[in-house]
Design a protein around this motif. Sequence first.
Motif, PDB file in Angstrom:
ATOM      1  N   THR A  85      -9.288  -1.427  -4.513  1.00 27.33           N
ATOM      2  CA  THR A  85      -8.456  -0.194  -4.820  1.00 27.33           C
ATOM      3  C   THR A  85      -7.066  -0.882  -4.458  1.00 27.33           C
ATOM      4  O   THR A  85      -6.932  -1.208  -3.445  1.00 27.33           O
ATOM      5  N   GLU A 108       5.348   3.783  -8.912  1.00 26.55           N
ATOM      6  CA  GLU A 108       5.286   3.467  -7.660  1.00 26.55           C
ATOM      7  C   GLU A 108       3.979   3.985  -7.018  1.00 26.55           C
ATOM      8  O   GLU A 108       3.673   3.748  -5.892  1.00 26.55           O
ATOM      9  N   ASN A 109       3.474   5.180  -7.557  1.00 27.96           N
ATOM     10  CA  ASN A 109       2.404   5.904  -6.942  1.00 27.96           C
ATOM     11  C   ASN A 109       0.975   5.835  -7.375  1.00 27.96           C
ATOM     12  O   ASN A 109       0.226   6.332  -7.334  1.00 27.96           O
ATOM     13  N   ARG A 110       1.093   4.881  -8.695  1.00 24.61           N
ATOM     14  CA  ARG A 110      -0.086   4.757  -9.449  1.00 24.61           C
ATOM     15  C   ARG A 110      -1.298   3.837  -8.556  1.00 24.61           C
ATOM     16  O   ARG A 110      -0.888   2.740  -8.186  1.00 24.61           O
ATOM     17  N   LEU A 111      -2.475   4.109  -8.527  1.00 24.81           N
ATOM     18  CA  LEU A 111      -3.533   3.634  -8.013  1.00 24.81           C
ATOM     19  C   LEU A 111      -4.162   2.777  -9.403  1.00 24.81           C
ATOM     20  O   LEU A 111      -4.447   3.350 -10.514  1.00 24.81           O
ATOM     21  N   LYS A 136      -2.510  -0.106  -4.743  1.00 24.54           N
ATOM     22  CA  LYS A 136      -1.426   0.881  -5.340  1.00 24.54           C
ATOM     23  C   LYS A 136      -0.534  -0.483  -5.751  1.00 24.54           C
ATOM     24  O   LYS A 136       0.106  -0.904  -4.964  1.00 24.54           O
ATOM     25  N   SER A 137      -0.318  -0.242  -6.987  1.00 21.27           N
ATOM     26  CA  SER A 137       0.613  -1.601  -7.611  1.00 21.27           C
ATOM     27  C   SER A 137       1.002  -1.178  -8.903  1.00 21.27           C
ATOM     28  O   SER A 137       0.449  -0.289  -9.635  1.00 21.27           O
ATOM     29  N   HIS A 138       2.052  -1.740  -9.271  1.00 18.53           N
ATOM     30  CA  HIS A 138       2.536  -1.914 -10.701  1.00 18.53           C
ATOM     31  C   HIS A 138       1.776  -2.787 -11.674  1.00 18.53           C
ATOM     32  O   HIS A 138       1.059  -3.553 -10.912  1.00 18.53           O
TER      33      HIS A 138
END
Length: 117
Positions: A54, A100-103, A56-58
């Motif tokens: 998992t 920026e908040n996408r998992l 958190k990233s572009h």
Amino acid sequence: MFALVHRLLKDTTESLEVIRNGELIACLSTRKPVAENPHICSGRLPEGLYAIFTLKSHTASISEFYETVVNYWLPAGKYKPAGSEPYVLFPSHPARVEPENRLAEMYIPLAGSAAAR
């Protein structure tokens, strides 16, 4: 656009990307099989053992992370890639979450079975 026109998008639709030859291919999950045509292809994700990460990233850094896993993490451990295509699942619909908040959950198929570990 094809998915919208043909009413394939539902609240339960998951957004994912298959990693094919280092390139991310955008996909959608569907609850029923979809006939292939020039605008859409279909396939099933194989059952089996997966390494799941998992992050958190572009989207731009997903390919880089995948290369790190394949070139460093897998060779250092006891697992080998299964040969089928890895994929990335976005638990939150990308259109509803700021980049920026996408998992992202990366699934890398591994050779062998969970029972053999």
